[in-house]
Design an enzyme around this catalytic site. Sequence first.
Site, PDB file in Angstrom:
ATOM      1  N   SER A   1     -31.320  -6.819  26.171  1.00  0.00           N
ATOM      2  CA  SER A   1     -29.876  -6.923  27.654  1.00  0.00           C
ATOM      3  C   SER A   1     -30.783  -8.133  29.031  1.00  0.00           C
ATOM      4  CB  SER A   1     -29.658  -5.279  28.417  1.00  0.00           C
ATOM      5  OG  SER A   1     -30.624  -4.617  28.498  1.00  0.00           O
TER       6      SER A   1
ATOM      7  N   ASN B   1     -34.938   5.967  29.396  1.00  0.00           N
ATOM      8  CA  ASN B   1     -33.341   6.838  28.844  1.00  0.00           C
ATOM      9  C   ASN B   1     -33.450   7.284  30.828  1.00  0.00           C
ATOM     10  OD1 ASN B   1     -33.172   5.962  26.907  1.00  0.00           O
ATOM     11  ND2 ASN B   1     -33.691   8.744  26.238  1.00  0.00           N
TER      12      ASN B   1
ATOM     13  N   THR C   1      13.921  -1.115  48.141  1.00  0.00           N
ATOM     14  CA  THR C   1      13.212  -0.614  47.032  1.00  0.00           C
ATOM     15  C   THR C   1      14.171  -1.683  45.996  1.00  0.00           C
ATOM     16  OG1 THR C   1      15.605   0.232  47.117  1.00  0.00           O
ATOM     17  CG2 THR C   1      13.832   1.526  48.133  1.00  0.00           C
ATOM     18  N   HIS C   2      13.607  -1.176  45.013  1.00  0.00           N
ATOM     19  CA  HIS C   2      13.924  -2.024  43.787  1.00  0.00           C
ATOM     20  C   HIS C   2      14.160  -3.073  43.900  1.00  0.00           C
ATOM     21  CE1 HIS C   2      15.618   2.178  41.689  1.00  0.00           C
ATOM     22  NE2 HIS C   2      16.365   1.860  43.411  1.00  0.00           N
TER      23      HIS C   2
ATOM     24  N   SER D   1      -1.234 -28.252  43.913  1.00  0.00           N
ATOM     25  CA  SER D   1      -1.287 -28.927  43.137  1.00  0.00           C
ATOM     26  C   SER D   1      -1.331 -30.442  42.713  1.00  0.00           C
ATOM     27  CB  SER D   1       0.164 -28.558  42.555  1.00  0.00           C
ATOM     28  OG  SER D   1       0.829 -29.563  41.529  1.00  0.00           O
TER      29      SER D   1
ATOM     30  N   LYS E   1       3.495 -29.224  46.991  1.00  0.00           N
ATOM     31  CA  LYS E   1       3.244 -28.022  47.169  1.00  0.00           C
ATOM     32  C   LYS E   1       2.005 -27.347  47.602  1.00  0.00           C
ATOM     33  CE  LYS E   1       3.976 -25.536  42.556  1.00  0.00           C
ATOM     34  NZ  LYS E   1       4.307 -24.635  42.778  1.00  0.00           N
TER      35      LYS E   1
ATOM     36  N   ASN F   1      -0.064 -23.122  46.703  1.00  0.00           N
ATOM     37  CA  ASN F   1      -0.008 -22.242  46.116  1.00  0.00           C
ATOM     38  C   ASN F   1      -0.639 -21.624  46.701  1.00  0.00           C
ATOM     39  OD1 ASN F   1       1.826 -23.725  44.715  1.00  0.00           O
ATOM     40  ND2 ASN F   1       0.347 -24.522  42.873  1.00  0.00           N
TER      41      ASN F   1
ATOM     42  N   GLU G   1      -3.289 -14.718  43.347  1.00  0.00           N
ATOM     43  CA  GLU G   1      -2.854 -14.901  42.663  1.00  0.00           C
ATOM     44  C   GLU G   1      -4.307 -13.919  41.778  1.00  0.00           C
ATOM     45  OE1 GLU G   1       0.423 -18.208  41.307  1.00  0.00           O
ATOM     46  OE2 GLU G   1      -0.885 -18.627  42.183  1.00  0.00           O
TER      47      GLU G   1
ATOM     48  N   TYR H   1     -29.030  10.318  24.657  1.00  0.00           N
ATOM     49  CA  TYR H   1     -29.086   8.787  24.794  1.00  0.00           C
ATOM     50  C   TYR H   1     -28.656   8.407  23.474  1.00  0.00           C
ATOM     51  CZ  TYR H   1     -29.864   4.266  25.680  1.00  0.00           C
ATOM     52  OH  TYR H   1     -30.078   2.891  25.808  1.00  0.00           O
TER      53      TYR H   1
ATOM     54  N   GLN I   1     -25.938   0.702  26.857  1.00  0.00           N
ATOM     55  CA  GLN I   1     -26.553  -0.706  27.315  1.00  0.00           C
ATOM     56  C   GLN I   1     -25.908  -1.479  27.973  1.00  0.00           C
ATOM     57  OE1 GLN I   1     -30.090  -2.374  26.220  1.00  0.00           O
ATOM     58  NE2 GLN I   1     -28.886  -3.993  25.742  1.00  0.00           N
TER      59      GLN I   1
ATOM     60  N   LYS J   1     -23.435  -2.062  31.444  1.00  0.00           N
ATOM     61  CA  LYS J   1     -24.470  -3.248  32.303  1.00  0.00           C
ATOM     62  C   LYS J   1     -23.225  -3.729  32.513  1.00  0.00           C
ATOM     63  CE  LYS J   1     -28.634  -0.921  31.819  1.00  0.00           C
ATOM     64  NZ  LYS J   1     -27.605  -0.021  31.148  1.00  0.00           N
TER      65      LYS J   1
HETATM   66  N1  ARG Z   1     -32.122  -1.263  27.850  1.00  0.00           N
HETATM   67  C1  ARG Z   1     -31.753  -0.246  27.705  1.00  0.00           C
HETATM   68  C2  ARG Z   1     -29.888   0.434  28.538  1.00  0.00           C
HETATM   69  O1  ARG Z   1     -29.824  -0.020  29.109  1.00  0.00           O
HETATM   70  C3  ARG Z   1     -33.125   0.765  27.888  1.00  0.00           C
HETATM   71  C4  ARG Z   1     -32.915   2.274  27.469  1.00  0.00           C
HETATM   72  C5  ARG Z   1     -33.321   1.728  26.423  1.00  0.00           C
HETATM   73  N2  ARG Z   1     -33.287   4.019  26.070  1.00  0.00           N
HETATM   74  C6  ARG Z   1     -34.076   2.971  24.482  1.00  0.00           C
HETATM   75  N3  ARG Z   1     -33.889   4.603  24.262  1.00  0.00           N
HETATM   76  N4  ARG Z   1     -33.892   2.272  23.363  1.00  0.00           N
HETATM   77  O2  ARG Z   1     -29.483   1.449  28.329  1.00  0.00           O
END
Ligand code: ARG
Length: 433
Positions: A24, A111, A156-157, A278, A284, A286, A291, A318, A323, A326
């Site tokens: 990650s 964790n 309205t509408h 455009s 144009k 825009n 948007e 956990y 993960q 994120k």
């Molecule tokens: N990269 C993990 C996460 O974002 C960290 C925690 C990992 N813990 C584990 N027991 N493998 O959740």
Amino acid sequence: MNNKLWGGRFEKETDPLVEKFTSSIDFDKKLYNHDIIGSMAHARMLSKCGIISKEDAALIIKGLLEIKLEIEDGNFEFKPRLEDIHMHIESRLAEKIGPVAGKLHTARSRNDQVALDMHLYVKEKISQVVKLLDNLCKSLWGLAEKHLDTAMPGYTHLQIAQPVTLGYHMKAYFYMFERDKERFIDAGKRSDAMPLGACALAGTTLPVDREYTKELLGFSKVYENTMDAVSDRDFVMEFLSCASILMVHLSRISEEIILWASSEFDFAELDDAFATGSSIMPQKKNPDVLELIRGKSGRVFGNLMAMLAVMKGLPLAYNRDMQEDKEILFDTADTICACLEILPRVLLSMKFKKENMAKSLDESFADATYYAEYLVKKGMPFRKAHEVVGNMVKYCIKNNKKLKDLTVMELKNFTDDFEEDLNFGKISVINNM
Ligand code: ARG
């Protein structure tokens, strides 16, 4: 033997595909500062409780501060085989200070570590979002105060309904965004809980002082239950929910201005600096920014759905599924901040075409309710008044007139209740709040 930080019980090296799949670091490196702040507080707590020596804590903290600078100066090497930001920082610490680095992870698990980092991130983002919302609200209020007498049709509408002012219309949005602000502040209260000390899930037999870590990190409470502390992502879901409601509002105001800037409405013109052209049609101008705000609501709602789906089947405590929180969270925070940053600039730079708004009102039957309420004041039941004015509108449409063109004599054909005191021609803005 496996040379990972957790490699003791393994006989084989991890398959490179697994390393790539589970890594990650590409996205959680964003948490480097939160991770380091959390680790420094943890080290101070361990030393205060006599679990590690003062000297070791000082060495660890010094090493962590150096790592922070290395990352910020671009002198830090990220390697997918080290999985995540926590492992990266810990193994770099070991390179720098040797075996003492191994003491940092005493009474801690990734964790509770990752949970802490996420709490710190969410708290930080909430205060950033609240500031941006505050700025948007101030811009809307300022704009509204400038247009307290700018009459325009209220809809309205998407059909002209009754006269309002542009100021009143803008204040409606002001109150929406004020509620958004309150929602984020309120979510902030629940994200303000410190998970460290929960370790993997069941706490620790070591004599830690979670209250002390809490104080050091500026939280107002510690989690009551360690299993909850490492399993809880409510604070993420809540942030995403608040963000989604906010995006509904941002999308609605964007849509409205897109309409106003169209040649059909022609109520407003975007500033050149906040519009785009455009590549083929030279005429144009825009409203791409608006948007995109409207469009980005889709990804923010999608992120909320994704997070709910990630969490819904997880047993305590956990699970690695978590993960996945994120990218969802980071993308949402970046998106809403970018939208909140640009919208006030668009609003404050655009020009409102007061004459066109007034003309549109003038050519409408927006004053019909005013006439009906006039009759009510003369004692007519509202349903009857509605019917009488409905007949007047029908008559006007047939004879190509507006209500205000009708003389008292003509009006008396519909009911005798019409008298000279009728406020002819005056478009009354009926907001009484
Ligand atoms: N990269 C993990 C996460 O974002 C960290 C925690 C990992 N813990 C584990 N027991 N493998 O959740």
